[in-house]
Design a protein around this motif. Structure first.
Motif, PDB file in Angstrom:
ATOM      1  N   ARG A 251       0.822  -1.180   0.000  1.00  0.00           N
ATOM      2  CA  ARG A 251       0.000   0.000   0.000  1.00  0.00           C
ATOM      3  C   ARG A 251       0.873   1.252   0.000  1.00  0.00           C
ATOM      4  O   ARG A 251       0.697   2.142  -0.815  1.00  0.00           O
ATOM      5  N   LYS A 252       1.859   1.271   0.926  1.00  0.00           N
ATOM      6  CA  LYS A 252       2.654   2.476   1.094  1.00  0.00           C
ATOM      7  C   LYS A 252       3.880   2.499   0.182  1.00  0.00           C
ATOM      8  O   LYS A 252       4.603   3.474   0.150  1.00  0.00           O
ATOM      9  N   LYS A 253       4.143   1.386  -0.488  1.00  0.00           N
ATOM     10  CA  LYS A 253       5.356   1.254  -1.293  1.00  0.00           C
ATOM     11  C   LYS A 253       6.593   1.535  -0.460  1.00  0.00           C
ATOM     12  O   LYS A 253       7.544   2.161  -0.914  1.00  0.00           O
ATOM     13  N   SER A 254       6.563   1.143   0.799  1.00  0.00           N
ATOM     14  CA  SER A 254       7.736   1.304   1.645  1.00  0.00           C
ATOM     15  C   SER A 254       7.849   0.055   2.494  1.00  0.00           C
ATOM     16  O   SER A 254       6.863  -0.455   3.023  1.00  0.00           O
ATOM     17  N   SER A 255       9.056  -0.467   2.631  1.00  0.00           N
ATOM     18  CA  SER A 255       9.253  -1.679   3.421  1.00  0.00           C
ATOM     19  C   SER A 255       9.781  -1.353   4.806  1.00  0.00           C
ATOM     20  O   SER A 255       9.928  -2.221   5.636  1.00  0.00           O
ATOM     21  N   LYS A 256      10.065  -0.064   5.051  1.00  0.00           N
ATOM     22  CA  LYS A 256      10.646   0.359   6.333  1.00  0.00           C
ATOM     23  C   LYS A 256      11.898  -0.467   6.664  1.00  0.00           C
ATOM     24  O   LYS A 256      12.170  -0.773   7.836  1.00  0.00           O
ATOM     25  N   THR A 257      12.614  -0.820   5.637  1.00  0.00           N
ATOM     26  CA  THR A 257      13.811  -1.637   5.810  1.00  0.00           C
ATOM     27  C   THR A 257      14.925  -1.073   4.937  1.00  0.00           C
ATOM     28  O   THR A 257      14.680  -0.681   3.804  1.00  0.00           O
ATOM     29  N   ILE A 258      16.124  -1.007   5.475  1.00  0.00           N
ATOM     30  CA  ILE A 258      17.280  -0.707   4.634  1.00  0.00           C
ATOM     31  C   ILE A 258      18.227  -1.906   4.675  1.00  0.00           C
ATOM     32  O   ILE A 258      18.212  -2.682   5.631  1.00  0.00           O
ATOM     33  N   ALA A 259      18.998  -2.056   3.605  1.00  0.00           N
ATOM     34  CA  ALA A 259      19.949  -3.160   3.546  1.00  0.00           C
ATOM     35  C   ALA A 259      21.364  -2.629   3.724  1.00  0.00           C
ATOM     36  O   ALA A 259      21.701  -1.567   3.216  1.00  0.00           O
ATOM     37  N   VAL A 260      22.165  -3.390   4.455  1.00  0.00           N
ATOM     38  CA  VAL A 260      23.596  -3.105   4.562  1.00  0.00           C
ATOM     39  C   VAL A 260      24.321  -4.276   3.909  1.00  0.00           C
ATOM     40  O   VAL A 260      24.183  -5.418   4.367  1.00  0.00           O
ATOM     41  N   VAL A 261      25.010  -4.006   2.820  1.00  0.00           N
ATOM     42  CA  VAL A 261      25.693  -5.078   2.086  1.00  0.00           C
ATOM     43  C   VAL A 261      27.196  -4.911   2.304  1.00  0.00           C
ATOM     44  O   VAL A 261      27.786  -3.911   1.881  1.00  0.00           O
ATOM     45  N   ILE A 262      27.794  -5.876   2.985  1.00  0.00           N
ATOM     46  CA  ILE A 262      29.212  -5.773   3.364  1.00  0.00           C
ATOM     47  C   ILE A 262      29.910  -7.107   3.111  1.00  0.00           C
ATOM     48  O   ILE A 262      29.252  -8.144   2.988  1.00  0.00           O
TER      49      ILE A 262
END
Lengths: 335, 335
Positions: free
Chosen positions: B57-68
């Motif tokens: 609905r909001k087109k937001s996952s409230k998540t960020i990814a850290v790729v290391i």
């Protein structure tokens, strides 16, 4: 780049979105010819299914959560590698959550999982965790949970850990064998089950050797390095100071070594030091550090394997599957 | 426990699911009285919104990814703490992905993000990463990405790092000041921009002092500890062995110290050692380790802050916002 979704595909193929969706899921309701057309266009336009729409449909997020106190600890860094090895082979994502030893944060994280954000949880509880209601609530939402390393004995699920009681016993007995008599134990939590077990192992070894440690010798440290430095320096600056120290977690090693240096106490002559640790640098410390080393990779790997077994077979009884991996004593120059 | 969803609430309240949904989102179309009834029941039944439905609905996952590349490194462990501090204040989840230094794995991870699984990405590239097409593709899907520590100069976005060239120069000049002349540089990648910059700084310092290092003194190490041990032992076992070593990543320290011990070379008398490192144990190594220490927490914190600014303001130009935090030389007994 335009966002390619089911609607785009359906419009270009003059089909309904339901038909396109079924075709992509290889439904028997759709003819082979249509399936081929749909797949060809999907491939040509580089269509990627929306994981959230997909999660709603399949009720699976293809994600597991790992909830741990911190990553700045060699044990957890290695355990994560063990968990990732299993998850990647199953095509799952691994979400890592840090509680920073806060019970409140741990409860909030588990509460959030009730919504189905993850398919299962691997948990190592915080030093503050005093009850398991938050775990029971999550289980009642049919989200499987496996505890590892810092386990809780009360809850009904798989527990994967090391032989903490024996390890504590082994650490104390090793110091006693080397001639140390006044042995202190540095804990980071009174409530943590593994900390209690390690301490009980230490107490038992002391008792068997007729060394009755004073209350004073059992020190509770925290997550605050400066506080720990002060507590340890105070312990070692006392006229009745211990001649041996068991650090029950890796991070206390640096505090102990630094306090000894400040007080000009020699390791191992004045104070013998043994630490529960997976530090890669243990062998090159000054002096090299005697450790009780946990099989961190194996513990992470086993915990993840059990969780996936519970996904694959609904009848799989997690609470009948606890495992314990022995830790190893590495004798070096600090004792 | 029964799964409480919008339908359950709607049925019990004799309302449509649309009305319940709007009431919970505080829509002006719904009366205050109805909103109160809905909220009261939602609270009573412990209703939790489904994040995937909510994401759609909001087109937001409230998540960020850290790729290391890995977590078994003090720099990344600290940087994650810096990132988490920002994310938690914004109510976001942090997904940690490990590439284990594989370019293929990094590409697969970024490809997966195209679907909208995360709102933004913080990336520190693998030692193998040779081009940035996978990053450009992700950007073309309107998913903002900030690179940190191991940055790529070519891509247009915010880059948060330390002053790698100066740090390499500073490390070499320090060894030269202490009287070392034949200084080797241990790299972990020829392609990694930060590795090249650190090496160029080292080369410049050598040139200015008229020390022209032989090809032989520039060693490329890998992710394989055993291979690194052999390479370093070979370097130090040569009649023309170096008298100074710069380790460009923390994990090489243990290999260098161990090789010196096996070959009975004394640090700092026979070989001076300086390492890029955030190791907490640097001061208690044998001998204590001279380090170039990066402001890891600050780098993670700044990278996350920029990413959130780009979420909050669509016009925010990430590529105008690169930041560099100076590293610090800690002189100890290894040089």
């Amino acid at each position: 780049m335009e966002n390619i979704n089911l609607k785009t595909l359906a419009a270009q193929l003059h089909l309904s979105t339901a038909t396109v969706s079924k075709a992509l899921r290889d439904s028997h309701e759709i003819s082979d010819e249509t399936k081929q057309r749909v797949r060809a266009l999907a491939a040509a336009l580089n269509y990627i299914p929306n994981p959230y729409a997909s999660s709603l449909r399949k009720k699976s997020s293809k994600t597991i959560a790992v909830v741990i106190p911190e990553v700045a600890d060699s044990f957890f860094a290695e355990a994560i590698n063990g968990i990732e090895a299993v998850a990647q082979s199953k095509g799952y994502h691994v979400l890592i959550y840090l509680t920073h030893e806060s019970f409140e944060k741990e409860k909030a994280i588990l509460m959030d999982f009730q919504s189905g954000r993850v398919d299962g949880v691997l948990l190592s509880v915080s030093a503050e965790t005093v009850n398991t209601n938050h775990i029971l609530t999550l289980q009642s939402h049919q989200i499987p949970i496996v505890v590892f390393d810092r386990i809780c004995d009360e809850i009904k699920t798989a527990k994967v850990s090391t032989d903490d009681y024996n390890s504590g016993y082994k650490a104390a007995q090793h110091l006693i064998d080397r001639g140390y008599k006044k042995i202190a134990y540095l804990s980071i939590s009174k409530t943590l089950s593994i900390s209690r077990k390690r301490m009980n192992g230490y107490m038992q070894a002391m008792k068997e050797n007729n060394f009755l440690p004073a209350e004073f010798y059992i020190c509770e440290c925290t997550t605050d390095d400066e506080y720990n430095n002060a507590v340890i320096e105070n312990l070692l600056n006392n006229e009745n100071r211990p001649d041996g120290i068991i650090a029950s977690v890796e991070k206390l090693t640096t505090s102990v070594y630094s306090a000894c240096r400040r007080l000009q106490l020699k390791i191992p002559e004045d104070v013998g030091v043994i630490s529960f640790s997976n530090l890669k640098t243990a062998a090159i410390l000054n002096p090299s550090l005697t450790t009780i080393t946990q099989p961190a990779f194996d513990i992470g790997n086993a915990a993840a394997s059990l969780l996936f077994k519970s996904f694959e077979k609904k009848s799989f009884q997690l609470d009948a599957e606890s495992q314990s991996f022995p830790s190893v004593l590495h004798i070096r120059n600090s004792t």
